[in-house]
Design a protein around this motif. Structure first.
Motif, PDB file in Angstrom:
ATOM      1  N   LYS A 218       0.829  -1.203   0.000  1.00 14.58           N
ATOM      2  CA  LYS A 218       0.000   0.000   0.000  1.00 14.58           C
ATOM      3  C   LYS A 218       0.865   1.256   0.000  1.00 14.58           C
ATOM      4  O   LYS A 218       0.606   2.215  -0.744  1.00 14.58           O
ATOM      5  N   SER A 222       1.005   3.914  -3.107  1.00 16.90           N
ATOM      6  CA  SER A 222       0.598   5.287  -2.776  1.00 16.90           C
ATOM      7  C   SER A 222       1.676   6.269  -3.183  1.00 16.90           C
ATOM      8  O   SER A 222       1.396   7.329  -3.783  1.00 16.90           O
ATOM      9  N   THR A 225       1.911   6.410  -7.185  1.00 15.48           N
ATOM     10  CA  THR A 225       0.826   7.158  -7.839  1.00 15.48           C
ATOM     11  C   THR A 225       0.887   8.645  -7.501  1.00 15.48           C
ATOM     12  O   THR A 225       0.526   9.490  -8.333  1.00 15.48           O
ATOM     13  N   THR A 244     -10.309  10.603  -9.635  1.00 14.54           N
ATOM     14  CA  THR A 244     -10.234   9.150  -9.585  1.00 14.54           C
ATOM     15  C   THR A 244      -9.387   8.658 -10.754  1.00 14.54           C
ATOM     16  O   THR A 244      -9.035   9.425 -11.674  1.00 14.54           O
ATOM     17  N   SER A 245      -9.080   7.362 -10.726  1.00 13.75           N
ATOM     18  CA  SER A 245      -8.254   6.798 -11.802  1.00 13.75           C
ATOM     19  C   SER A 245      -8.953   6.904 -13.150  1.00 13.75           C
ATOM     20  O   SER A 245      -8.322   7.239 -14.173  1.00 13.75           O
ATOM     21  N   LEU A 268      -2.900   2.220 -12.602  1.00 12.56           N
ATOM     22  CA  LEU A 268      -3.787   2.960 -11.695  1.00 12.56           C
ATOM     23  C   LEU A 268      -4.829   2.046 -11.065  1.00 12.56           C
ATOM     24  O   LEU A 268      -5.151   2.168  -9.874  1.00 12.56           O
ATOM     25  N   GLN A 269      -5.372   1.091 -11.863  1.00 16.15           N
ATOM     26  CA  GLN A 269      -6.389   0.183 -11.324  1.00 16.15           C
ATOM     27  C   GLN A 269      -5.797  -0.739 -10.266  1.00 16.15           C
ATOM     28  O   GLN A 269      -6.418  -1.003  -9.218  1.00 16.15           O
ATOM     29  N   ASP A 272      -5.401   1.121  -7.095  1.00 18.78           N
ATOM     30  CA  ASP A 272      -6.671   1.268  -6.365  1.00 18.78           C
ATOM     31  C   ASP A 272      -7.026  -0.014  -5.625  1.00 18.78           C
ATOM     32  O   ASP A 272      -7.520   0.027  -4.482  1.00 18.78           O
ATOM     33  N   LYS A 275      -4.767  -0.256  -2.509  1.00 19.38           N
ATOM     34  CA  LYS A 275      -5.041   0.736  -1.464  1.00 19.38           C
ATOM     35  C   LYS A 275      -6.415   0.569  -0.842  1.00 19.38           C
ATOM     36  O   LYS A 275      -6.600   0.833   0.361  1.00 19.38           O
ATOM     37  N   PHE A 276      -7.406   0.129  -1.628  1.00 20.36           N
ATOM     38  CA  PHE A 276      -8.780   0.122  -1.116  1.00 20.36           C
ATOM     39  C   PHE A 276      -9.395  -1.279  -0.987  1.00 20.36           C
ATOM     40  O   PHE A 276     -10.378  -1.450  -0.274  1.00 20.36           O
TER      41      PHE A 276
END
Length: 356
Positions: A218, A222, A225, A244-245, A268-269, A272, A275-276
């Motif tokens: 993560k 982070s 990006t 957003t991405s 980018l995906q 995400d 991270k989420f």
């Protein structure tokens, strides 16, 4: 025989009656006293043992003009095989005026019965004798005047300088606070590196630290990006940090003709998901996306003519003072006022000492 017995009885009764009587005596060491000199007055009360004796409580004077010098000494003596006692009070007296004083017979109380001394005491206070054969009158002498030297004035001069300095500071600070004058600040603008150079250096830093091989995926994605979004904002001019991405990809489609947009979108995906969604990527994915980020920067930056940028000093004007600056100015103003007043008071004191 009967007459002799009666005589003895009368003598015994008289002796017993006299023994029960209290005797008060008042004496003085000297009846002649030089002005300002001292002598002692003695008051004695003889009575039966255990009797309650109350003597006068003189505060400052025995008689007006005859002053008592403390402390008052006292002692008690027992007589007649302890059947009777004598209480002695010793008063040290003095006088500062020539006069004939008379101490009247002192009254005391023994078992609530009043007794007084049989006589008073005269006391003559006289002045120093003057030799009239050698006495002469002299006129008044002039007051001595000592010269004023620098040592006497150095404190005063220093006080004047302090007063001038702190009064000036007080007026300046107060005027600055009242008018809320602007503050001039000098800001130094440092040389700015191109966005692609900054991004490449940051990615190389990630590679050197081997963050892509660490356990905290993560933190790795982070940081990666964030570097790319800052580069996009500077290169393409839209706020990628707050997007957003999908929004970033849509804006890139409209802003650049980039063949590797698909791989960049996967980067980018995946970030995400990590991270989420707590997705755990493979190590080869981390290395691959690091290369994708470098390729994106390499393929999209615009080559321009290098321009030597020098640090620039720019003076800007800030309207008004901040709360902190106002507090500092008020504090300094109060200190200046206090020091100026203290120096003025000290100067007045020195002038009074020197000339009055």
């Amino acid at each position: 025989m009967r007459r002799l017995h009666t005589l003895f009885m009368l003598l015994a009764i008289s002796a017993a009656a006299i023994a029960k009587e209290a005797v008060v005596e008042l004496e003085c060491d000297s009846i002649n006293l030089l002005i300002g000199d001292q002598t002692k007055v003695h008051l004695s009360v003889t009575c039966d043992k255990g009797a309650q004796v109350s003597v006068p409580e003189y505060k400052s004077y025995i008689v007006p003009g005859l002053e008592i010098i403390p402390p008052v000494e006292s002692d008690t003596q027992f007589i007649n095989f302890g059947q009777r006692m004598t209480i002695n009070m010793h008063y040290t007296v003095t006088a500062f005026d020539t006069s004939m004083f008379y101490i009247p017979p002192t009254k005391v109380f023994v078992d609530s019965v009043e007794y007084k001394a049989t006589h008073g005491v005269p006391l003559m206070v006289y002045a120093f004798p003057i030799d009239t054969t050698s006495y002469s009158i002299f006129g008044h002498k002039e007051q001595l005047k000592e010269p004023i030297i620098w040592k006497d004035l150095d404190d005063s001069v220093l006080s004047i300088l302090l007063i001038a300095l702190f009064v000036t500071a007080f007026v300046y600070l107060l005027n600055r606070y009242k008018k809320d004058k602007p503050i001039l600040k000098t800001i130094k603008i440092e040389k700015k590196e191109p966005a692609h150079i900054v991004a490449k250096n940051a990615i190389e830093n990630i590679r050197e630290q081997k963050l892509q091989h660490g356990s905290d995926a993560k933190a790795y994605y982070s940081q990666l990006t964030d570097i790319i979004k800052v580069y996009i904002e500077d290169r393409f001019g839209f706020n990628a940090t707050d997007m957003t991405s999908d929004q970033i990809i849509d804006n890139l489609k409209n802003s650049a003709d980039y063949q590797g947009l698909k791989e960049f979108s996967e980067l980018l995906q995946t970030a995400d998901l990590v991270k989420f969604a707590k997705y755990t990527p493979m190590l080869n994915e981390n290395d691959m996306f690091l290369e994708v980020a470098q390729s994106f920067i390499q393929d999209t930056f615009v080559q321009t003519e290098p321009v030597e940028q020098q640090p620039v000093e720019q003076v800007i004007q800030v309207c008004g003072m901040s709360k902190k600056e106002k507090l500092i100015v008020l504090t300094l103003t109060a200190i200046a006022a206090v020091v100026a007043v203290a120096a003025f008071v000290y100067l007045m004191y020195r002038i009074y000492i020197l000339f009055f």
